[in-house]
Design a protein around this motif. Sequence first.
Motif, PDB file in Angstrom:
ATOM      1  N   ILE A  34      47.297  41.962  37.474  1.00  0.00           N
ATOM      2  CA  ILE A  34      48.823  41.909  37.213  1.00  0.00           C
ATOM      3  C   ILE A  34      49.285  40.508  37.274  1.00  0.00           C
ATOM      4  O   ILE A  34      50.180  40.269  36.733  1.00  0.00           O
ATOM      5  CB  ILE A  34      49.477  42.840  38.320  1.00  0.00           C
ATOM      6  CG1 ILE A  34      49.789  42.227  39.675  1.00  0.00           C
ATOM      7  CG2 ILE A  34      48.977  44.122  38.346  1.00  0.00           C
ATOM      8  CD1 ILE A  34      50.243  43.100  40.520  1.00  0.00           C
ATOM      9  N   ALA A  35      48.760  39.441  37.801  1.00  0.00           N
ATOM     10  CA  ALA A  35      49.058  37.968  37.722  1.00  0.00           C
ATOM     11  C   ALA A  35      48.582  37.555  36.356  1.00  0.00           C
ATOM     12  O   ALA A  35      49.233  36.335  36.197  1.00  0.00           O
ATOM     13  CB  ALA A  35      48.536  37.344  38.686  1.00  0.00           C
ATOM     14  N   GLY A  36      47.727  38.196  35.967  1.00  0.00           N
ATOM     15  CA  GLY A  36      47.353  37.669  34.310  1.00  0.00           C
ATOM     16  C   GLY A  36      46.202  36.568  34.682  1.00  0.00           C
ATOM     17  O   GLY A  36      46.002  35.706  33.673  1.00  0.00           O
ATOM     18  N   TRP A  37      45.521  36.539  35.720  1.00  0.00           N
ATOM     19  CA  TRP A  37      44.775  35.757  36.225  1.00  0.00           C
ATOM     20  C   TRP A  37      43.361  36.552  35.672  1.00  0.00           C
ATOM     21  O   TRP A  37      43.052  37.452  35.548  1.00  0.00           O
ATOM     22  CB  TRP A  37      44.586  35.650  37.542  1.00  0.00           C
ATOM     23  CG  TRP A  37      45.740  34.907  38.143  1.00  0.00           C
ATOM     24  CD1 TRP A  37      46.677  34.506  37.740  1.00  0.00           C
ATOM     25  CD2 TRP A  37      46.059  34.639  39.647  1.00  0.00           C
ATOM     26  NE1 TRP A  37      47.623  33.697  38.372  1.00  0.00           N
ATOM     27  CE2 TRP A  37      47.088  33.935  39.646  1.00  0.00           C
ATOM     28  CE3 TRP A  37      45.445  34.623  40.778  1.00  0.00           C
ATOM     29  CZ2 TRP A  37      47.804  33.253  41.025  1.00  0.00           C
ATOM     30  CZ3 TRP A  37      45.761  34.265  42.029  1.00  0.00           C
ATOM     31  CH2 TRP A  37      47.149  33.543  42.082  1.00  0.00           C
ATOM     32  N   PRO A  38      42.132  35.428  35.501  1.00  0.00           N
ATOM     33  CA  PRO A  38      40.839  35.997  35.660  1.00  0.00           C
ATOM     34  C   PRO A  38      40.453  36.852  36.650  1.00  0.00           C
ATOM     35  O   PRO A  38      40.739  36.913  37.956  1.00  0.00           O
ATOM     36  CB  PRO A  38      39.929  34.780  35.647  1.00  0.00           C
ATOM     37  CG  PRO A  38      40.878  33.530  35.340  1.00  0.00           C
ATOM     38  CD  PRO A  38      42.166  34.081  35.873  1.00  0.00           C
ATOM     39  N   LEU A  39      39.651  38.084  36.086  1.00  0.00           N
ATOM     40  CA  LEU A  39      39.240  38.857  37.144  1.00  0.00           C
ATOM     41  C   LEU A  39      38.343  38.504  38.070  1.00  0.00           C
ATOM     42  O   LEU A  39      37.463  37.385  37.543  1.00  0.00           O
ATOM     43  CB  LEU A  39      38.766  40.198  36.382  1.00  0.00           C
ATOM     44  CG  LEU A  39      39.683  41.089  35.590  1.00  0.00           C
ATOM     45  CD1 LEU A  39      39.138  42.425  34.937  1.00  0.00           C
ATOM     46  CD2 LEU A  39      40.939  41.528  36.468  1.00  0.00           C
ATOM     47  N   GLY A  40      38.080  38.897  39.202  1.00  0.00           N
ATOM     48  CA  GLY A  40      37.024  38.526  40.082  1.00  0.00           C
ATOM     49  C   GLY A  40      35.861  39.263  40.078  1.00  0.00           C
ATOM     50  O   GLY A  40      35.859  40.346  39.278  1.00  0.00           O
ATOM     51  N   ASP A  41      34.629  38.778  40.636  1.00  0.00           N
ATOM     52  CA  ASP A  41      33.248  39.440  40.526  1.00  0.00           C
ATOM     53  C   ASP A  41      33.570  40.731  41.309  1.00  0.00           C
ATOM     54  O   ASP A  41      33.883  40.667  42.567  1.00  0.00           O
ATOM     55  CB  ASP A  41      32.350  38.231  41.209  1.00  0.00           C
ATOM     56  CG  ASP A  41      30.992  38.878  41.376  1.00  0.00           C
ATOM     57  OD1 ASP A  41      30.827  40.111  41.033  1.00  0.00           O
ATOM     58  OD2 ASP A  41      30.105  38.060  41.747  1.00  0.00           O
ATOM     59  N   ALA A  42      33.226  41.606  40.834  1.00  0.00           N
ATOM     60  CA  ALA A  42      33.411  43.118  41.318  1.00  0.00           C
ATOM     61  C   ALA A  42      31.988  43.618  42.102  1.00  0.00           C
ATOM     62  O   ALA A  42      31.823  44.833  42.523  1.00  0.00           O
ATOM     63  CB  ALA A  42      33.664  44.105  40.370  1.00  0.00           C
ATOM     64  N   ALA A  43      30.987  42.666  41.903  1.00  0.00           N
ATOM     65  CA  ALA A  43      29.770  42.935  42.621  1.00  0.00           C
ATOM     66  C   ALA A  43      29.770  43.429  44.138  1.00  0.00           C
ATOM     67  O   ALA A  43      30.499  43.028  44.753  1.00  0.00           O
ATOM     68  CB  ALA A  43      28.575  42.134  42.516  1.00  0.00           C
ATOM     69  N   SER A  44      28.770  44.517  44.413  1.00  0.00           N
ATOM     70  CA  SER A  44      28.905  44.983  45.862  1.00  0.00           C
ATOM     71  C   SER A  44      27.842  43.996  46.782  1.00  0.00           C
ATOM     72  O   SER A  44      27.016  43.239  46.008  1.00  0.00           O
ATOM     73  CB  SER A  44      28.028  46.232  45.839  1.00  0.00           C
ATOM     74  OG  SER A  44      28.947  47.373  45.368  1.00  0.00           O
ATOM     75  N   LEU A  45      28.156  43.930  48.010  1.00  0.00           N
ATOM     76  CA  LEU A  45      27.452  43.086  48.643  1.00  0.00           C
ATOM     77  C   LEU A  45      26.251  43.868  49.498  1.00  0.00           C
ATOM     78  O   LEU A  45      25.546  43.514  50.251  1.00  0.00           O
ATOM     79  CB  LEU A  45      28.308  42.431  49.785  1.00  0.00           C
ATOM     80  CG  LEU A  45      29.355  41.529  49.007  1.00  0.00           C
ATOM     81  CD1 LEU A  45      30.454  41.081  50.061  1.00  0.00           C
ATOM     82  CD2 LEU A  45      28.638  40.375  48.643  1.00  0.00           C
ATOM     83  N   GLY A  46      26.437  45.359  49.523  1.00  0.00           N
ATOM     84  CA  GLY A  46      25.286  46.066  49.998  1.00  0.00           C
ATOM     85  C   GLY A  46      25.742  47.477  49.788  1.00  0.00           C
ATOM     86  O   GLY A  46      26.567  47.660  48.814  1.00  0.00           O
ATOM     87  N   GLN A  47      25.337  48.128  50.709  1.00  0.00           N
ATOM     88  CA  GLN A  47      25.545  49.690  50.978  1.00  0.00           C
ATOM     89  C   GLN A  47      26.650  49.981  51.692  1.00  0.00           C
ATOM     90  O   GLN A  47      26.805  49.404  52.856  1.00  0.00           O
ATOM     91  CB  GLN A  47      24.465  50.624  51.237  1.00  0.00           C
ATOM     92  CG  GLN A  47      24.244  51.844  50.760  1.00  0.00           C
ATOM     93  CD  GLN A  47      25.176  52.933  51.740  1.00  0.00           C
ATOM     94  OE1 GLN A  47      25.127  52.748  52.873  1.00  0.00           O
ATOM     95  NE2 GLN A  47      25.896  54.004  51.307  1.00  0.00           N
ATOM     96  N   ALA A  48      27.908  50.528  51.284  1.00  0.00           N
ATOM     97  CA  ALA A  48      28.914  50.735  52.005  1.00  0.00           C
ATOM     98  C   ALA A  48      29.461  52.100  52.493  1.00  0.00           C
ATOM     99  O   ALA A  48      29.364  52.862  51.572  1.00  0.00           O
ATOM    100  CB  ALA A  48      30.091  49.954  51.402  1.00  0.00           C
ATOM    101  N   THR A  49      30.123  52.337  53.591  1.00  0.00           N
ATOM    102  CA  THR A  49      30.325  53.436  53.854  1.00  0.00           C
ATOM    103  C   THR A  49      31.907  53.483  54.600  1.00  0.00           C
ATOM    104  O   THR A  49      32.116  52.633  55.429  1.00  0.00           O
ATOM    105  CB  THR A  49      29.594  54.056  55.000  1.00  0.00           C
ATOM    106  OG1 THR A  49      28.116  54.345  54.455  1.00  0.00           O
ATOM    107  CG2 THR A  49      30.121  55.842  55.253  1.00  0.00           C
TER     108      THR A  49
END
Lengths: 357, 357
Positions: free
Chosen positions: B294-309
């Motif tokens: 919403i700031a009009g900024w580049p999107l960040g890396d959405a990669a996961s860091l592992g298995q999350a619960t």
Amino acid sequence: MLAPGASIGILGGGQLGRMLSIAAARYGLKTHVFCPDDGSPAFDVAHAHTVAAYEDEVALAAFAESVDVITYEFENVPAATAAFLAGRRPLRPGLTALSTAQDRLVEKSFVAQLGIGTAPFAAVDSVADLEAALTRLGRPAVLKTRRMGYDGKGQAKIGVDDDAAAAFAAIGCAPAILEGFVSFAQEISVIAAFGDGGTFAAFDVCENTHRDHILDVTRAPATIAPATRDAAMAAVRAIGDALGYVGVLTVELFVLADGATLLVNELAPRVHNSGHWTIEGAVTSQFAQHVRAIAGWPLGDAASLGQATMTNLVGDDIDGWLELLREPGVHLHLYGKGKARPGRKMGHVTRVTPRPA
Amino acid sequence: MLAPGASIGILGGGQLGRMLSIAAARYGLKTHVFCPDDGSPAFDVAHAHTVAAYEDEVALAAFAESVDVITYEFENVPAATAAFLAGRRPLRPGLTALSTAQDRLVEKSFVAQLGIGTAPFAAVDSVADLEAALTRLGRPAVLKTRRMGYDGKGQAKIGVDDDAAAAFAAIGCAPAILEGFVSFAQEISVIAAFGDGGTFAAFDVCENTHRDHILDVTRAPATIAPATRDAAMAAVRAIGDALGYVGVLTVELFVLADGATLLVNELAPRVHNSGHWTIEGAVTSQFAQHVRAIAGWPLGDAASLGQATMTNLVGDDIDGWLELLREPGVHLHLYGKGKARPGRKMGHVTRVTPRPA
């Protein structure tokens, strides 16, 4: 022990107070930030804030009344302020830690008495003291005010040809300490938490480089021998135990060229710039850990998540913010400060390379 | 594009607004939270807050005036409020997304028109409509109000022997939608960001289980076939593109017993409870990602860091907070709410198992 919903008072409204306040909020705790400066960065993320002088006892009393425990983001809290507050609410870390860390002479004497190495030092209250100290410690040496120095402020280096009286004048003829020059190979810091009932949890030892006397880059873990790491940890634990410490304690140390000899440079009774990498680089951040410690909660897991590098954004460095946002995996932190004056810490970035499982 | 120091207006002061505000602060952005409820959780971490009704145009105008972009933490923002604000500042996500997501009939029709599967549905404005719809869709079926339903509220299940008129009365005879009963194998959600200029970044698809109609546990990544995952992603991208979407969009889908057929259950034009795992489980959290978008900024890396619960702490679940703090590696989040009423979301915990490198 604080319950969720309790309130933490924080003295000082800079970026450390800001990140502490965010960490407290994550745990459902409220914060009240006390700072003389209007528009302080920490106010943006605090439940309440007070703008008043540290000598304003009416404001201090109301502040203490509104919170359950009090901490601080800087060690130069006036002694009278600390004592006033400590009489009303638990002050964590306590008065002993604060008074030790805010006077370089007291600090170095305390560390030396524990049998832990420091640079050679001598008290200086006059030019005559300084001349005698220079004779004993040799040149070059560094003259530092006992109180209120940070980021290279309140310091004068005295070389072979420099005039002692001029150096003493340069630091305002304030009560001082002369430190013998130490040729070190690395500067490291240990950031560790001391919890209620003697619990202890240290982050990976990290390694610091400076630019213009201001921290530039921190790398964790430091490239030091395991025995050196263990010795640094043992020194920090001994220091914290001797201070009856509760909270996060930072100790800066020099590693000499032999890779084994350690000299304590400085204590900071607080979270520290060289610990910012823990936000993304450790299971529990230094800020969350400090909150847990002063809340009387169990300490969190201080294990690292990989190899981390933190780089400060000082002054104009902040102009690169958009470029940094474009770099995959960079964690950008900006402190919400107004003008980017030279030497002003505006933010930092952390890069973490996950550790192979 | 917002510059550091700019201000984001947030409609709604619950835990989503709170976590958005924290994410904005990390980037040096200020937030102004607008919410009718005094003492809302997000106020604790916002630069400014306004307590006023969503119909109070004087308060809305001042709010808009004070910020650079406006977003919301819930889709039930009154249409007039949204239109009023959108005339004054960029509203992100925009009016089309909001009006689509806040009416179940409009939403399902929109999705179906894109050629994406949904449960069979029919509009219901009267008992006669309902009888006809039941004949067409069969029983059991679920009658839902078109607007304002969440966490199972505003719904009535109609079994073989249930009376249609009674069901319509149970939801207050409000404009409604009848949905044919779907026997699904899994419920998944896709949380994805749409940035300026058509950029797109999705988090790992996650899998949700509910308890008493409230999200209980989210696991990421979901245990689904790669082709199913790709189909879900494609559906979400098509939905966002058709809406001209900017920000984080959440789409809940059912996976049928064949493991391949997908039906869209619901859109949420916002960050979502099933994305809380991204705070520790992804390089960029859903909150940080929404702020960037919403700031009009580049999107960040959405990669996961592992298995999350991620497990919600609902009502009395919060009583286990101290036990949870003792568990190594558990990330506890509490929302700073007062009383732990049954069904009230008080916090959540996330556990991340690092992915082998």
